[in-house]
Design a protein around this motif. Structure first.
Motif, PDB file in Angstrom:
ATOM      1  N   ASN A   1     -11.044  32.787  16.316  1.00  0.00           N
ATOM      2  CA  ASN A   1     -11.131  31.822  15.326  1.00  0.00           C
ATOM      3  C   ASN A   1     -11.818  32.452  14.026  1.00  0.00           C
ATOM      4  O   ASN A   1     -11.112  31.557  12.811  1.00  0.00           O
TER       5      ASN A   1
ATOM      6  N   ALA B   1     -13.714  28.611  12.995  1.00  0.00           N
ATOM      7  CA  ALA B   1     -12.994  28.250  11.896  1.00  0.00           C
ATOM      8  C   ALA B   1     -12.595  28.609  10.552  1.00  0.00           C
ATOM      9  O   ALA B   1     -12.244  28.325   9.702  1.00  0.00           O
ATOM     10  N   MET B   2     -14.299  26.928  10.318  1.00  0.00           N
ATOM     11  CA  MET B   2     -14.066  26.702   9.167  1.00  0.00           C
ATOM     12  C   MET B   2     -15.097  27.221   8.949  1.00  0.00           C
ATOM     13  O   MET B   2     -14.810  27.671   7.541  1.00  0.00           O
TER      14      MET B   2
ATOM     15  N   CYS C   1     -12.628  29.740   7.336  1.00  0.00           N
ATOM     16  CA  CYS C   1     -10.851  29.217   6.220  1.00  0.00           C
ATOM     17  C   CYS C   1     -11.897  29.020   4.838  1.00  0.00           C
ATOM     18  O   CYS C   1     -11.738  29.614   3.671  1.00  0.00           O
TER      19      CYS C   1
ATOM     20  N   GLY D   1      -9.278  31.303  10.746  1.00  0.00           N
ATOM     21  CA  GLY D   1      -9.669  30.329   9.748  1.00  0.00           C
ATOM     22  C   GLY D   1      -9.614  31.625   8.096  1.00  0.00           C
ATOM     23  O   GLY D   1      -8.979  31.177   7.050  1.00  0.00           O
TER      24      GLY D   1
END
Length: 99
Positions: A22, A81-82, A85, A26
């Motif tokens: 993840n 993922a956050m 990102c 991201g």
């Protein structure tokens, strides 16, 4: 962790690998959005992640987690993922980086 007694090690390995996966998703999203071409990447990541997360959920349940614990664990791993990102949005860009 008391609710995770009897959970097979494969569940924890799956969660660790999924979190790292993840983060890289991201990163890809952050970098491509910072360069103005994030929508196609977002669609591709979404199409890829739906079956991936369904399979991960099945692995967690088969490894001894309750459905509720598996859902919460999946949500926790998605935080990667956050993080990825945010990192991707703040990476320096230049001619060496093309999405």
């Amino acid at each position: 962790v008391g609710g995770w007694v009897g959970v097979k090690p494969a569940a924890f390995l799956n969660l660790a690998a999924d979190t790292m996966h993840n983060v890289t998703d991201g990163l890809a999203l952050g970098v491509t959005f910072s360069q103005g071409s994030g929508i196609p990447t977002a669609v591709a990541v979404f199409v890829h992640e739906v079956p991936h997360n369904l399979a991960d959920f099945a692995i967690l349940v088969q490894s001894g987690m309750s459905k509720k614990s598996a859902l919460l664990a999946q949500f926790g791993s998605s935080v990667g993922a956050m993080v990825g990102c945010i990192l991707g949005l703040h990476l320096p860009t230049g001619p060496w980086m093309h999405a």
